[in-house]
Enzyme design. Structure first.
Site, PDB file in Angstrom:
ATOM      1  N   ASP A 111       0.825  -1.207   0.000  1.00 37.51           N
ATOM      2  CA  ASP A 111       0.000   0.000   0.000  1.00 37.51           C
ATOM      3  C   ASP A 111       0.857   1.255   0.000  1.00 37.51           C
ATOM      4  OD1 ASP A 111      -2.613   1.368   0.447  1.00 37.51           O
ATOM      5  OD2 ASP A 111      -1.664   1.935   2.336  1.00 37.51           O
ATOM      6  N   GLU A 140       1.077  -0.549  -5.169  1.00 39.16           N
ATOM      7  CA  GLU A 140       0.106   0.519  -5.413  1.00 39.16           C
ATOM      8  C   GLU A 140       0.924   1.804  -5.505  1.00 39.16           C
ATOM      9  OE1 GLU A 140      -3.458   3.186  -3.580  1.00 39.16           O
ATOM     10  OE2 GLU A 140      -1.849   2.384  -2.353  1.00 39.16           O
TER      11      GLU A 140
END
Length: 643
Positions: free
Chosen positions: A322, A375
């Site tokens: 993330d 990401e």
């Protein structure tokens, strides 16, 4: 009568050796979780728990819990010159709740959860829980042995992204509704994902987190699967059942930041041990969280070990990392004067870059075939290229640009799409710079952005038709696939983490039809080599016509490794039936519709090309032969030569 727990003992030298301490201090201990934390052991004929915690700036550390009335004078720990405190407490057992009580150099008294704790109490309580991780009888040896083949980049990867707490809720007489447990999810979620044709489940972070509204992205217990849904063994069972069903499991992993909760890593031993002391380096202003200090060796060991922990102990098949962009840039979401440049005066976070490369090298080196997925929302180069070539070493990267451009196009009235044609074609200018996943993720259906269905333009019929056509375009396009839960059947409301999905929508035919289309797209994708074998190279893609902006039509060919194995994809993004629409195709002979998103079974108008679809020797679009098609309104066709 309460059982009396004996005094603690020194931990034998061979438990946490000088070599272990050296590797942790050097930042290269890859399995620090085998030594730090709380471990059920037998020493000198006594069963109990050995505790070990890194707190170099504390004056004193004690183990506290119900077993000693939370009295810090009862079980003081022993320190070492590496800042690691240890203690063996006989007679403690599994499920014992504990914390560390730390006295700082300022004589402040802190009660902290174990950074390496394998389980935690359910919120709002924050105690760590002694847990045994080596007792589950795994049955997935065959899957693990074949994982490298299952997850090769030339294989189909279609990911169902799930927030376990809101996929489905169960009626409860006391609370109205409750979470499904890991074992209930194994009985319900896994068969659903398998029936829908997905190859993988991606779980929003399941590491323990106190605030439901963080969706798991503000982690308190980095080594503890959340107790909301059951025990660590229950989570192992869920993963095991995924593998038995032929599904890989990807876990959202959050090494970018951590919350300021008092029981967590913040100010752990009276200092910012895991973060930077300077807020210009140490705080995410947008999220109110703290940034890990990637230049500190012990922090690198903590995070690298954490990545390996989930793969080692829970058999996770991939880590979606993330907020990578926030790690790479020192000035991420900061104004001038709010950040400190690196040693060369630049904005790149050199320690974070080094850390990410190391994580990817270690994961791929120890567990070949495990995916790491970034990401990363900027144009940082070579994110999914090997570190020996100067890349960051990820297997895959989310294609955020493709997602933003195409969703913007689909939100526009078809009458005006001719002026924005490039939003659908621009992605091909960089499509093969990285190994891309096409993500329609949770971030696109929250915070007032509306559901995926509601993003589409037009009335209700057009919204469904647009979304079906868009899914067809996505599954035909180069790149692996990711779709957030609820999008597959066209949930009307944006995602709410506090409730289950709108499963009642499936009583309506249009929602049923959309769900069936996604299932059929997944099955066609899995069984059609041209749609997945060459996702990351120009040899797998060729435009037929990228320039028909007046008609808002896009057509292209997808090739397998063998060039005579291909499919043709044609997308009509206007609500107009186009007859005698001619496109060039690679070979002569008959063709058939693999997918027609306008069929009645999908909720469409039923415009189709029938069975007499034959390429004629009429040159078109640089091909010697061509097809004359009827293009359904707001629809995608995927065509294949007949064998």
């Amino acid at each position: 009568m309460k059982r009396e727990i004996p005094a603690g003992r020194a931990v034998p030298a061979d438990w946490l050796s000088n070599f272990d301490r050296y590797l942790i201090s050097e930042g290269t201990h890859e399995r620090a979780y085998e030594k730090l934390g709380a471990h059920l052991v037998r020493f000198d004929g006594s069963d109990g728990v050995v505790f070990a915690v890194w707190a170099p700036n504390a004056r004193q550390v004690s183990v506290i819990g119900d077993f000693n009335d939370w009295d810090p004078t009862r079980h003081p720990m022993h320190s070492s010159d590496t800042g690691i405190w240890t203690l063996f407490i006989p007679a403690l057992h599994e499920f014992t709740v504990y914390k560390y009580h730390l006295t700082t150099h300022n004589n402040d008294q802190l009660d902290k959860a174990d950074p390496f704790g394998f389980a935690m109490e359910e919120r709002p309580r924050t105690g760590s829980v002694v847990a045994r991780l080596d007792g589950y009888p795994w049955q997935d040896g065959e899957w693990i042995a074949a994982r490298q083949r299952h997850q090769a980049l030339d294989r189909p990867i279609s990911i169902y992204e799930v927030h376990l707490g809101s996929w489905r809720r169960e009626a409860d007489p006391q609370w109205g509704q409750r979470y499904l447990t890991y074992r209930e999810l194994a009985d319900t979620l896994i068969p659903y994902v398998k029936e829908m044709g997905y190859t993988h489940i991606e779980l929003l972070p399941i590491a323990e987190h106190p605030f439901d509204g963080s969706w798991g992205y503000q982690v308190l217990g980095f080594y503890a699967p959340t107790s909301r849904f059951g025990t660590p063994e229950d989570f192992m069972f869920f993963i095991d059942q995924c593998h038995a069903a032929g599904l890989g499991v990807i876990l959202d992993w959050v090494p970018a930041h951590f919350p300021k909760d008092g029981a967590g890593l913040n100010n752990f031993d009276g200092t910012q041990l895991y973060a930077h002391a300077n807020p210009l380096q140490g705080e995410h202003q947008d999220w109110g969280t703290l940034i890990f200090n990637y230049s500190r060796n012990e922090v690198r060991s903590f995070l690298i070990s954490n990545a390996l922990f989930w793969i080692d102990k829970y058999h996770i098949d991939g880590l979606r990392v993330d907020a990578v962009a926030s790690m790479l840039y020192l000035d991420y979401s900061r104004e001038e004067g709010q950040w400190i440049p690196n040693e060369y005066g630049g904005r790149e976070n050199l320690a974070a870059i080094s850390f990410l490369r190391k994580v990817n090298e270690v994961v791929h080196g120890i567990f070949p075939g495990v995916l790491t997925i970034a990401e990363e929302s900027t144009s940082w180069p070579m994110v999914s290229r090997p570190t020996y070539l100067g890349g960051l070493g990820f297997s895959l990267k989310w294609n955020m640009g493709w997602m933003h451009d195409t969703l913007s196009y689909m939100a526009k009235d078809p009458l005006f799409r001719r002026f924005h044609h490039n939003q659908m074609t621009f992605g091909m200018l960089y499509a093969f710079h990285e190994n891309f996943v096409l993500p329609l993720s949770h971030d696109e259906v929250v915070h007032g952005k509306g559901s995926l269905l509601n993003k589409m333009s037009g009335d209700e019929w057009q919204k469904f038709a647009n979304l079906r056509a868009y899914f067809g375009f996505m599954w035909g396009y180069s790149g692996k696939k990711l779709l957030f839960m609820g999008c597959e059947f066209g949930q009307w409301q944006e995602w709410n983490h506090d409730t289950g999905l709108e499963w009642q929508a499936l009583t309506a035919p249009r929602h049923q039809g959309l769900q069936r289309l996604v299932r059929d797209l997944n099955l066609v994708y899995q069984h059609t080599a041209a749609l997945h074998e060459v996702d990351f190279d120009w040899s797998g893609f060729r435009w037929i016509d990228a320039n028909d902006s007046d008609n808002a039509v896009f057509s292209f060919v997808r090739y397998a490794k063998q060039a005579d194995d291909f499919v043709v994809v044609v997308c009509n993004f206007t609500p107009v039936v186009r007859t005698d629409y001619r496109i060039g195709v690679p070979t002569a002979g008959p063709y058939r519709e693999l997918i027609n998103s306008d069929l009645h079974i999908y909720g469409g108008s039923g415009v189709a090309n029938g069975t007499d679809l034959i390429a004629q020797p009429v040159a078109s679009h640089t091909f010697a032969q061509s097809l004359s098609l009827t293009l359904p309104p707001l629809a995608t066709l995927i065509l294949q030569p007949c064998p």
